[in-house]
Design an enzyme around this catalytic site. Structure first.
Site, PDB file in Angstrom:
ATOM      1  CG  HIS A 163      -1.905   0.968   1.406  1.00  0.00           C
ATOM      2  ND1 HIS A 163      -1.645   2.261   1.780  1.00  0.00           N
ATOM      3  CD2 HIS A 163      -3.256   0.891   1.244  1.00  0.00           C
ATOM      4  CE1 HIS A 163      -2.794   2.942   1.846  1.00  0.00           C
ATOM      5  NE2 HIS A 163      -3.780   2.135   1.521  1.00  0.00           N
ATOM      6  CG  ASP A 194       0.520  -2.621   6.133  1.00  0.00           C
ATOM      7  OD1 ASP A 194      -0.434  -2.749   6.926  1.00  0.00           O
ATOM      8  OD2 ASP A 194       0.457  -1.951   5.088  1.00  0.00           O
ATOM      9  CD  GLN A 237      -6.905  -4.291   4.054  1.00  0.00           C
ATOM     10  OE1 GLN A 237      -7.898  -4.967   4.345  1.00  0.00           O
ATOM     11  NE2 GLN A 237      -7.008  -3.026   3.711  1.00  0.00           N
ATOM     12  CE  LYS A 278      -7.163   0.104   5.918  1.00  0.00           C
ATOM     13  NZ  LYS A 278      -8.055   0.668   4.893  1.00  0.00           N
ATOM     14  CB  CYS A 317      -3.851   3.490  -1.524  1.00  0.00           C
ATOM     15  SG  CYS A 317      -5.033   4.798  -1.239  1.00  0.00           S
TER      16      CYS A 317
END
Lengths: 154, 413
Positions: B130, B207, B210, B233, B371
Site C-alpha cells: 500500500h 503492515d 488487512q 479496518k 492506493c
C-alpha cells in the site's frame, strides 16, 4: 436502470466504444497530458492550431466510459473553433456539470448528453479531465493537467 | 491473541444486527456493503463504548487527580492492555497508540530506521505494498541517500521468495512487508520471511492493516520486530491504530513527535522523555478512539478468530467462483492463500463505471487503484473493482454483487 440510462446514454456508449479522433498526431503544434490521480485515468491531447483556430485535434488515453466519451465528443465539438470560443465552451460545459446556471452559455449541442453526470458528483472529474487537458495545451503551460493540484514527488 | 475456541459458526443474523449502519437503503435498494477493506462498519458495542466515554468519563488522561481523569486514564490504559492481548504481545509497554497504520509506519521510519540508515543503505519492501508502506520509506531514503529495493511478485500475486532472499543484503536496514495485500488479497508467508531476515540480522516491520480484521495474530510467535495496524479496518473507529514494537527496540528509539504527555520533566535547558510507549504519544491522545478500538477487538474475540476466518474464507471462495462465472470477468491476483478481498476487472467496462452501476443497485465496492498504483502497473491495469468482506457479509451480498455485474454488462451491451 432508467437512472443509469440517463448517465450512460447511447451517444456516450457509442463514443466509448468507437472514440473519434483517437490517434497520435505527428504534426501537432501543441500537446498536453492529463491525469486523474484518484482513478488513474490518463489522456493526451494533440492540437494543430493555425491563426488562433483549432484546425485539428486528436487524443490518446485510457479511462472510463464517461472520460473516453467526453474526450471523443470534445474533439468533435471544438474542431474548427477559435481558442476563445473553445474556452467559452468549456466554461459552459463545466457550469452544466456543476449545476451552475450559465448566464450567457453557448449551445452545447451533443455535449448535452453529459447532463446526467451532474447527478453523480464523483464522476464530474471523469467528464472534465479532457477539457482540463485541452486547456493546458491551449495555455501551452508545459505542465500536465490534473484533476487534483500536485506538488513535487519524493 | 484470540483464544482458539472451538470453531463455532457465526450466528449470522445476530452479527448482522450488531451493525446498525447496514440497516439502510441506498438508491432505494438495501445496502450491500462490500468495502470493508477500505473501512469496516462499526458494531453497537463500539458505538456505545465511545458514547459512554463522552457521556460519563470524559477527561484528559495521565494528569489530574480527579475521578473522571482517573476513569479516563484507566480506560485508556486498559485499551492498551486489550491491544496487547489481541496481538499476543508480552508487555503492554510494547503497544504505542497511533492515528493508524500510516502513522505507525512513519514512526518506525523516523525513530527506528532513520538513525541507522546511511548513504547507500537499503530498505526492502514488496511490490504489493500500500502507498503507506512505500512513501514513508521513499521520503526517508531520499533524505539519507539510501535506496528503496522492491521484492517482485509473480503473476498470481505471490512474492517471489528466491528474489526476496537475493535482495536481502548487507546494506538492508529493514524489511517492510504487508501481511495481507489490500489490492490482491494475497496472504504473505510472513513468518517464513521474518525468519529469513532475522537469520541475517535484519529487522522486519509487518503492515497488519488487512490482517488484524481477518486473521489470528501472535506477534511473539511471528517474532516480528514491529507490527502496525488501524482500528477502523477492524470494526473500530477511525483515527486510532497501534504499533507493536519489541521492547528492546522501543527503548532505544528517540521520540517521534515532541509535546505534552511524552515527557518526564521539561526545562529550557533539558527535557527528559518518558519511557516507551508514552514517549511516542505526544499530546492528548485519541482516548475515545482507543476505548472504541478495545471494544472492537473484544467484539472480534467474542466471535472467535476461527469462526471469523472460516466465515470469510467461505465468502471469498464463493465470491471468486461466482464472479468468474460472469462473462468477461478476470481476477487480478490469484495467490495461493488469500483473505478478505477479491480484485477483478470486466472486459470492456471500466471499474469506475462498474462502481457507479453497482452503487445504483445499493452495492458498495471500491473501484480504483486501492492506493497501490505499483500493483496496478504490475498487472497492466489502471484500476480494478474490489469486493471485500467482513463478518457481516453473506451469500446474499455476493448474489447482489453478481446481479449488479450483469446489470453493468446490460448497460454496456
Amino acid at each position: 436502470m432508467s437512472e443509469l440510462r440517463d448517465l450512460y446514454q447511447q451517444v456516450i456508449l457509442d463514443h466509448h466504444r468507437k472514440p473519434r479522433n483517437c490517434y497520435v498526431m505527428s504534426c501537432a503544434t501543441r500537446t498536453a497530458d492529463g491525469h486523474n490521480p484518484l482513478c488513474g485515468d490518463t489522456v493526451k491531447v494533440y492540437l494543430r492550431i493555425s491563426d488562433g483556430r483549432i484546425e485539428e485535434i486528436s487524443f490518446q488515453g485510457s479511462g472510463c466510459a464517461i472520460c473516453t466519451a467526453s474526450t471523443s465528443l470534445m474533439t468533435e465539438s471544438v474542431k474548427g473553433k477559435t481558442v476563445a470560443e473553445t474556452t467559452q465552451l468549456f466554461r459552459t460545459f463545466h457550469d452544466m456539470l456543476t449545476g451552475v446556471a450559465a448566464e450567457q452559455g453557448l449551445d452545447l449541442g451533443k455535449l448535452m448528453v453529459f447532463e446526467g453526470v451532474r447527478e453523480y458528483p464523483v464522476r464530474v472529474k471523469c467528464a472534465t479531465l479532457a477539457w482540463h487537458t485541452l486547456k493546458a495545451a491551449l495555455d501551452n503551460s508545459g505542465s500536465p493537467a490534473s484533476t487534483e493540484s500536485s506538488s513535487s514527488t519524493a | 491473541m484470540i483464544p482458539a475456541t472451538a470453531a463455532t459458526a457465526l450466528d449470522f443474523a445476530r452479527v448482522r444486527a450488531d451493525f446498525p449502519a447496514l440497516d439502510q437503503e441506498v438508491h432505494g435498494r438495501p445496502l450491500v456493503y462490500l468495502d470493508s477493506a477500505a473501512t469496516t462498519q462499526k458494531p453497537t458495542a463500539v458505538l456505545e463504548a465511545i458514547d459512554n466515554f463522552y457521556r460519563r468519563d470524559c477527561a484528559n488522561v495521565h494528569r489530574g487527580v480527579h475521578t473522571l481523569s482517573q476513569r479516563a486514564t484507566v480506560a485508556y490504559e486498559s485499551a492498551r492492555t486489550a491491544v496487547k492481548e489481541h496481538l499476543g504481545a508480552r508487555d503492554s509497554r510494547e503497544i504505542v497508540f497511533t492515528r493508524g497504520t500510516t502513522e505507525a509506519i512513519n514512526l518506525v521510519a523516523a525513530s527506528f530506521v532513520r538513525p541507522r540508515l546511511g548513504a547507500g543503505d537499503e530498505v526492502l519492501i514488496s511490490a504489493m505494498e500500500h502507498h503507506s508502506n512505500i512513501v514513508p520509506w521513499q521520503l526517508l531514503c531520499a533524505e539519507r541517500g539510501a535506496n528503496l529495493r522492491v521484492i517482485p511478485i509473480d503473476d498470481r500475486g505471490d512474492v517471489i521468495l528466491e528474489e526476496y532472499e537475493r535482495l536481502l543484503s548487507e546494506r538492508t536496514r529493514i524489511v517492510g512487508i504487508t501481511w495481507v495485500s489490500n489490492a490482491l488479497g494475497t496472504v504473505n508467508p510472513i513468518r517464513e520471511m521474518i525468519a529469513t531476515a532475522h537469520s541475517r540480522g535484519i529487522p522486519v516491520l509487518v503492515d497488519g492493516a488487512q490482517a488484524v480484521p481477518h486473521l489470528a495474530v501472535d506477534v511473539v510467535e511471528l517474532d516480528c520486530d514491529f507490527l502496525a495496524f488501524s482500528g477502523h479496518k477492524a470494526y473500530g473507529p477511525t483515527g486510532i491504530g497501534a504499533l507493536y514494537g519489541k521492547r528492546a527496540h522501543l527503548l532505544e528509539m528517540p521520540p517521534y513527535q515532541g509535546g505534552g504527555d511524552m515527557i518526564l520533566s521539561v526545562s529550557f535547558e533539558r527535557t527528559v522523555y518518558q519511557e516507551p510507549p508514552h514517549r511516542f504519544e505526544a499530546g492528548t491522545p485519541n482516548i475515545a478512539g482507543a476505548i472504541g478500538l478495545a471494544a472492537a477487538l473484544s467484539y472480534l474475540e467474542g466471535l472467535g478468530a476461527e469462526a471469523v476466518a472460516d466465515h470469510e474464507r467461505r465468502l471469498l471462495d464463493e465470491a471468486t467462483r461466482k464472479v468468474l462465472e460472469v462473462p468477461g470477468a478476470r481476477l487480478i491476483g490469484s495467490a495461493r492463500h488469500r483473505a478478505g478481498a477479491l480484485s477483478f476487472v470486466l472486459d470492456g467496462i471500466h471499474p469506475h463505471d462498474i462502481g457507479t452501476i453497482l452503487d445504483a443497485e445499493g452495492v458498495a465496492v471500491r473501484a480504483g487503484h486501492h492506493c497501490a498504483q505499483p500493483v496496478m502497473k504490475r498487472y497492466g491495469v489502471s484500476a480494478t473493482v474490489r469486493a471485500s468482506f467482513g463478518v457481516y457479509n453473506s451469500s446474499d451480498d455476493i448474489e447482489a454483487l453478481v446481479r449488479g455485474l450483469h446489470t453493468a454488462r446490460e448497460v454496456f451491451s
